[in-house]
Design a protein around this motif. Structure first.
Motif, PDB file in Angstrom:
ATOM      1  N   LYS A  55       0.839  -1.196   0.000  1.00  0.00           N
ATOM      2  CA  LYS A  55       0.000   0.000   0.000  1.00  0.00           C
ATOM      3  C   LYS A  55       0.877   1.250   0.000  1.00  0.00           C
ATOM      4  CE  LYS A  55      -4.039  -2.046   2.260  1.00  0.00           C
ATOM      5  NZ  LYS A  55      -4.879  -1.935   1.055  1.00  0.00           N
ATOM      6  N   GLY A  56       0.290   2.386  -0.310  1.00  0.00           N
ATOM      7  CA  GLY A  56       1.027   3.635  -0.321  1.00  0.00           C
ATOM      8  C   GLY A  56       1.540   3.997   1.058  1.00  0.00           C
ATOM      9  N   ILE A  57       2.578   4.812   1.099  1.00  0.00           N
ATOM     10  CA  ILE A  57       3.209   5.099   2.384  1.00  0.00           C
ATOM     11  C   ILE A  57       2.287   5.884   3.318  1.00  0.00           C
ATOM     12  CG2 ILE A  57       4.370   7.205   1.576  1.00  0.00           C
ATOM     13  CD1 ILE A  57       6.758   6.299   3.397  1.00  0.00           C
ATOM     14  N   THR A  58       1.450   6.771   2.783  1.00  0.00           N
ATOM     15  CA  THR A  58       0.546   7.500   3.675  1.00  0.00           C
ATOM     16  C   THR A  58      -0.482   6.553   4.288  1.00  0.00           C
ATOM     17  OG1 THR A  58      -0.852   8.121   1.804  1.00  0.00           O
ATOM     18  CG2 THR A  58       0.826   9.707   2.491  1.00  0.00           C
ATOM     19  N   GLN A  59      -0.910   5.552   3.555  1.00  0.00           N
ATOM     20  CA  GLN A  59      -1.827   4.558   4.107  1.00  0.00           C
ATOM     21  C   GLN A  59      -1.164   3.752   5.214  1.00  0.00           C
ATOM     22  OE1 GLN A  59      -2.755   3.129  -0.095  1.00  0.00           O
ATOM     23  NE2 GLN A  59      -4.710   2.727   0.898  1.00  0.00           N
ATOM     24  N   LEU A 127       0.516  16.432   6.388  1.00  0.00           N
ATOM     25  CA  LEU A 127      -0.279  15.383   5.745  1.00  0.00           C
ATOM     26  C   LEU A 127      -1.237  14.721   6.731  1.00  0.00           C
ATOM     27  CD1 LEU A 127       2.476  13.795   3.484  1.00  0.00           C
ATOM     28  CD2 LEU A 127       0.287  14.727   2.667  1.00  0.00           C
ATOM     29  N   ALA A 128      -0.816  14.583   7.969  1.00  0.00           N
ATOM     30  CA  ALA A 128      -1.637  13.896   8.966  1.00  0.00           C
ATOM     31  C   ALA A 128      -2.905  14.658   9.313  1.00  0.00           C
ATOM     32  CB  ALA A 128      -0.817  13.652  10.235  1.00  0.00           C
ATOM     33  N   VAL A 129      -2.875  15.973   9.183  1.00  0.00           N
ATOM     34  CA  VAL A 129      -4.065  16.771   9.512  1.00  0.00           C
ATOM     35  C   VAL A 129      -4.737  17.347   8.262  1.00  0.00           C
ATOM     36  CG1 VAL A 129      -3.265  17.340  11.835  1.00  0.00           C
ATOM     37  CG2 VAL A 129      -2.670  18.861   9.923  1.00  0.00           C
ATOM     38  N   ARG A 130      -4.273  16.987   7.096  1.00  0.00           N
ATOM     39  CA  ARG A 130      -4.798  17.547   5.857  1.00  0.00           C
ATOM     40  C   ARG A 130      -6.312  17.323   5.724  1.00  0.00           C
ATOM     41  NH1 ARG A 130      -3.556  21.073   1.412  1.00  0.00           N
ATOM     42  NH2 ARG A 130      -4.631  20.267  -0.408  1.00  0.00           N
ATOM     43  N   GLY A 131      -6.792  16.150   6.115  1.00  0.00           N
ATOM     44  CA  GLY A 131      -8.225  15.879   6.008  1.00  0.00           C
ATOM     45  C   GLY A 131      -9.057  16.880   6.792  1.00  0.00           C
ATOM     46  N   ASP A 132      -8.586  17.243   7.983  1.00  0.00           N
ATOM     47  CA  ASP A 132      -9.296  18.221   8.802  1.00  0.00           C
ATOM     48  C   ASP A 132      -9.234  19.608   8.161  1.00  0.00           C
ATOM     49  OD1 ASP A 132      -9.776  16.788  11.686  1.00  0.00           O
ATOM     50  OD2 ASP A 132      -7.954  16.076  10.733  1.00  0.00           O
ATOM     51  N   LEU A 133      -8.119  19.944   7.554  1.00  0.00           N
ATOM     52  CA  LEU A 133      -7.969  21.246   6.917  1.00  0.00           C
ATOM     53  C   LEU A 133      -8.861  21.350   5.685  1.00  0.00           C
ATOM     54  CD1 LEU A 133      -4.070  21.609   7.107  1.00  0.00           C
ATOM     55  CD2 LEU A 133      -5.777  22.216   8.816  1.00  0.00           C
ATOM     56  N   ARG A 164      -2.149  24.296   0.733  1.00  0.00           N
ATOM     57  CA  ARG A 164      -2.015  24.393  -0.723  1.00  0.00           C
ATOM     58  C   ARG A 164      -3.280  23.899  -1.410  1.00  0.00           C
ATOM     59  NH1 ARG A 164       3.563  21.942  -2.924  1.00  0.00           N
ATOM     60  NH2 ARG A 164       2.285  21.964  -4.828  1.00  0.00           N
ATOM     61  N   PRO A 165      -3.731  24.579  -2.451  1.00  0.00           N
ATOM     62  CA  PRO A 165      -4.953  24.162  -3.134  1.00  0.00           C
ATOM     63  C   PRO A 165      -4.915  22.723  -3.650  1.00  0.00           C
ATOM     64  CG  PRO A 165      -4.344  26.382  -3.794  1.00  0.00           C
ATOM     65  CD  PRO A 165      -3.199  25.847  -2.973  1.00  0.00           C
ATOM     66  N   ARG A 166      -3.755  22.321  -4.146  1.00  0.00           N
ATOM     67  CA  ARG A 166      -3.625  20.967  -4.675  1.00  0.00           C
ATOM     68  C   ARG A 166      -2.769  20.084  -3.770  1.00  0.00           C
ATOM     69  NH1 ARG A 166      -5.202  20.390 -10.141  1.00  0.00           N
ATOM     70  NH2 ARG A 166      -6.098  22.325 -10.932  1.00  0.00           N
ATOM     71  N   GLY A 167      -1.636  20.593  -3.362  1.00  0.00           N
ATOM     72  CA  GLY A 167      -0.812  19.825  -2.451  1.00  0.00           C
ATOM     73  C   GLY A 167      -0.156  18.626  -3.112  1.00  0.00           C
ATOM     74  N   VAL A 168       0.599  17.903  -2.326  1.00  0.00           N
ATOM     75  CA  VAL A 168       1.314  16.717  -2.783  1.00  0.00           C
ATOM     76  C   VAL A 168       0.835  15.528  -1.955  1.00  0.00           C
ATOM     77  CG1 VAL A 168       3.583  15.665  -3.080  1.00  0.00           C
ATOM     78  CG2 VAL A 168       3.312  18.137  -3.355  1.00  0.00           C
ATOM     79  N   TRP A 169       0.476  14.439  -2.603  1.00  0.00           N
ATOM     80  CA  TRP A 169      -0.033  13.245  -1.920  1.00  0.00           C
ATOM     81  C   TRP A 169      -1.251  13.591  -1.057  1.00  0.00           C
ATOM     82  CZ3 TRP A 169       5.084  10.894   0.496  1.00  0.00           C
ATOM     83  CH2 TRP A 169       5.951  10.519  -0.536  1.00  0.00           C
ATOM     84  N   ALA A 170      -2.045  14.570  -1.475  1.00  0.00           N
ATOM     85  CA  ALA A 170      -3.089  15.054  -0.585  1.00  0.00           C
ATOM     86  C   ALA A 170      -4.359  15.405  -1.347  1.00  0.00           C
ATOM     87  CB  ALA A 170      -2.593  16.290   0.167  1.00  0.00           C
TER      88      ALA A 170
END
Length: 247
Positions: A55-59, A127-133, A164-170
């Motif tokens: 799986k991907g590293i963020t997962q 990255l860990a809080v990106r979903g909340d943002l 960032r509007p697009r971001g990386v891995w996000a």
């Protein structure tokens, strides 16, 4: 060309004795072995991580936090000073996945990790809080604006990179893609930041926005060219417009 990692160095990374020194080492860490060594998790939990090896590293970062919490080892303070940058990254994801915390509390908790000396931990922090943002971008913007006044350039960069509007891995932030003007105060506050690390992030933020609102980015850069004479701002403007064709 990929960077070779010796067996001895791989062992140090996998057992959490050292921090990685470049991205290739970050990506090469065996999460299952590290969980087993650092946290002595039950075999079943370690096997769940082994099963997720493709799986991907963020997962896998998120799964590590889940496994630690399920094992009663979700105390962030225990992990955020660990020698391994990957383990400190797990601390980021423990914060990000803590359903008992609101956005303000998560950002307060993540700040020391956003200011970590290791480049990888600083990436995991946002990255860990990106979903909340993404879920509350205007609230996040209000909460992060004061970070620009902090002494640390790492915190300046977090405030920009995390939104960032697009971001990386996000996940993208639709509001800022379509209406980037909402973030103007944040961008203006960093228009002459002396740190290249921050300048890159501001330029990348605007480059993201240029994919959907090119004229807004052109107009902002044109105004900045009139108002700012710093080399920092010139660098940001160039980076911001790198995807734009000549009008």
């Amino acid at each position: 060309m990929s960077q070779a990692i010796s067996a001895a160095r791989q062992h140090e990374l996998d057992t959490g004795l050292v921090a990685s020194t470049h991205l290739a080492e970050c990506l090469a860490v065996d999460f299952a072995t590290l969980l087993q060594t650092a946290a002595a998790l039950p075999d079943a939990a370690v096997q769940r991580m082994r099963d997720a090896a493709n799986k991907g590293i963020t997962q896998r970062m998120a799964l590590a936090a889940t496994l630690l919490r399920e094992a009663g080892q979700g105390d962030v303070t225990h992990w955020q000073s660990h020698p391994s940058d990957t383990v400190r990254g797990w601390a980021c994801y423990l914060i990000g996945s803590d359903a008992t915390l609101g956005l303000s509390e998560k950002l307060q908790a993540i700040q020391p990790l956003a200011d970590d000396q290791h480049f990888g931990v600083r990436e995991w922090a946002w990255l860990a809080v990106r979903g909340d943002l993404v879920a509350a971008p205007l609230q996040a913007l209000t909460l992060l604006l004061p970070w620009v006044d902090e002494a640390s350039p790492y915190l300046h960069r977090f405030a920009c990179e995390a939104l960032r509007p697009r971001g990386v891995w996000a996940t993208h932030i639709s509001l800022f893609k379509e209406q980037p003007q909402h973030a103007l105060r944040l961008l203006e506050a960093q228009a002459n930041d002396p740190e290249r690390y921050v300048q890159d992030s501001v330029g990348n933020w605007l480059n993201d926005a240029s994919k959907t609102q090119p004229e807004w980015v052109r107009d902002l850069c044109a105004r900045w060219q009139r108002e700012h004479s710093s080399a920092a701002n010139a660098y940001i403007r160039k980076r911001a417009q790198r995807s734009l064709s000549t009008p």
